[in-house]
Structures are given as structure tokens and as C-alpha cells.
Write an enzyme that holds these catalytic residues in place. Sequence first.
Site, short mmCIF file in Angstrom:
data_model
loop_
_atom_site.label_atom_id
_atom_site.label_comp_id
_atom_site.label_asym_id
_atom_site.label_seq_id
_atom_site.Cartn_x
_atom_site.Cartn_y
_atom_site.Cartn_z
N ASP A 1 2.55 -0.91 -1.34
CA ASP A 1 2.01 -1.34 -2.63
C ASP A 1 1.29 -0.20 -3.33
O ASP A 1 0.99 0.84 -2.74
CB ASP A 1 1.04 -2.51 -2.44
CG ASP A 1 1.75 -3.78 -2.01
OD1 ASP A 1 2.94 -3.92 -2.31
OD2 ASP A 1 1.09 -4.63 -1.38
N TYR B 1 -0.64 0.37 11.13
CA TYR B 1 -1.46 0.63 9.95
C TYR B 1 -2.90 0.90 10.37
O TYR B 1 -3.37 0.40 11.40
CB TYR B 1 -1.46 -0.57 9.00
CG TYR B 1 -0.17 -0.77 8.24
CD1 TYR B 1 0.00 -0.20 6.97
CD2 TYR B 1 0.85 -1.55 8.76
CE1 TYR B 1 1.17 -0.40 6.25
CE2 TYR B 1 2.03 -1.75 8.05
CZ TYR B 1 2.18 -1.17 6.79
OH TYR B 1 3.34 -1.37 6.10
#
Length: 254
Positions: free
Chosen positions: A49, A107
Site C-alpha cells: 500500500d 513484516y
Amino acid sequence: MLIKLSYDGSKFHGWQIQENAYTVQQCFQEAIADILGSCPDIKACSRTDSGVHARVFCISMHIDNPITNERLQSALNHFLPSYAVCLSVETVADDFHARYSCLGKEYEYVILNSPVRDPFLDGKTLHYWYPIDDEKLNRAASYYLGTHDFTSFCTQDARKMEDMRRTIYRSDVRREGDKVIFTVAGDGFLYNMVRIMVGTLLRVQQNKFEPEDIPKILEAKNRKVAGPTAPADGLYLNRVFYEEDEIQSLIKKG
């Protein structure tokens, strides 16, 4: 071939091409076209994103060009902007696909836990000035481990509903000086999943949830019961896994 990039996500509006915004895909396609004269069909490991960073981001493509991997890497680093770099170019099997060959991802979400902002970390971390009990958050994060339906941790949009189950192999919180870092690795992630996991951990810090509430939030399968979506600034795609032994190593550590 497999190309690994690293980039500062604050300079881009995500991965995918957009009409009125600069994206990682546009940046890469322009660089590769400058080198080869045209852009081949490229496949990406995921769609990050706007504002999300990548320490490692993987792209696969096939080219009919005699350029060596070393020369292609050097050329890419010549044409890419200063906030994006090609880490490596590797030869892989013809059927390799950056997304579909992927076995998992890791992540990190980085929080600057300090009463004073750091201007050099602006856009690179979430600044959270209240004290954080990292041990309490680490206990809460442990409840994400295993296979669960993560509907409560997914932003619903116009995308087609899918199997919402994901398996998390690593989930922990640690402190490094003024930084509090949430690391999570799994076989896949839903839309905004990591950022909602972080927002929920911060609700634990604020005593709005207890660590032991995480299983109930998972079982509810309702986005409204989890915490807010944390800002993109602190999120980094850290690693992409293509080898089974990498996954097994995570499982053993977990």
C-alpha cells in the site's frame, strides 16, 4: 529471473500502476524500459500500500536479452531513483512466479517510542510518545501464532471474499532502545492485516484490551471488534520466502 528491490515507501503510492500517482511498478517499469528498450511482463510478490516500505520486494520476469545478471543489476541501480535500489538479479526456473511461488512473507512494524519526535525517522516509523510495555505487547502478539481466520484483521473493500485463514509462524514484540518492533511472519496476509494487528496491540497498551482478548477477537470474525488500522509509515516488508527450509526454520523458532 528474480529481481529483488528495496525502497522507501514514503516516495510511492503503493506498488500497482495508477493513473494519477507515482508507484513502485511505474518506477521499475520505466527503469527496465530504459535498459531493454521495452518493459517485459512483470510479476510482483505482493501489492504494498501507499507509504509501506520494503527491505526486500521480489519481482519475476522473462527477458530475451543476453544481458548478464550483474550488468542488469548495475543498470537498474543507474536508472532507479535514490530511494529505490536493486539488491540482486538471480536466474530462476522458467515456471517461477514472484507471487505464486511465494511460501510466505515477514513484516516488521517499527514504533518510535519516545516523548520527542525524530525528524530523520519521519515517515519511517509510527511516533508513539506514551510509554509502551513491550513485554505485555509481546504476550499479546503470541496469540496471533498458529492458523486462524483473520476476518477481524482485514479491511473489507470491493475485493472478492476469499479464504480468510492464515498461518502465522512468528509473532513477537521487542524493544531496541527507543524503537518497539513488531515482527510477524506467515504464509500470507490479508488486506491491511499487519497494520490492524498493530492497531490492536496498541489498544492492549492503552488497556482497552487485555492480551488474553486476542483469541476472542479472532473468533468474532468481525472487523469492528479489533483495533484501528495503524498508519503505513512504520510498516516494512522484511523478507519473502521461496524455500521450504526457510519456513521450517521459522516454525522451529516459534
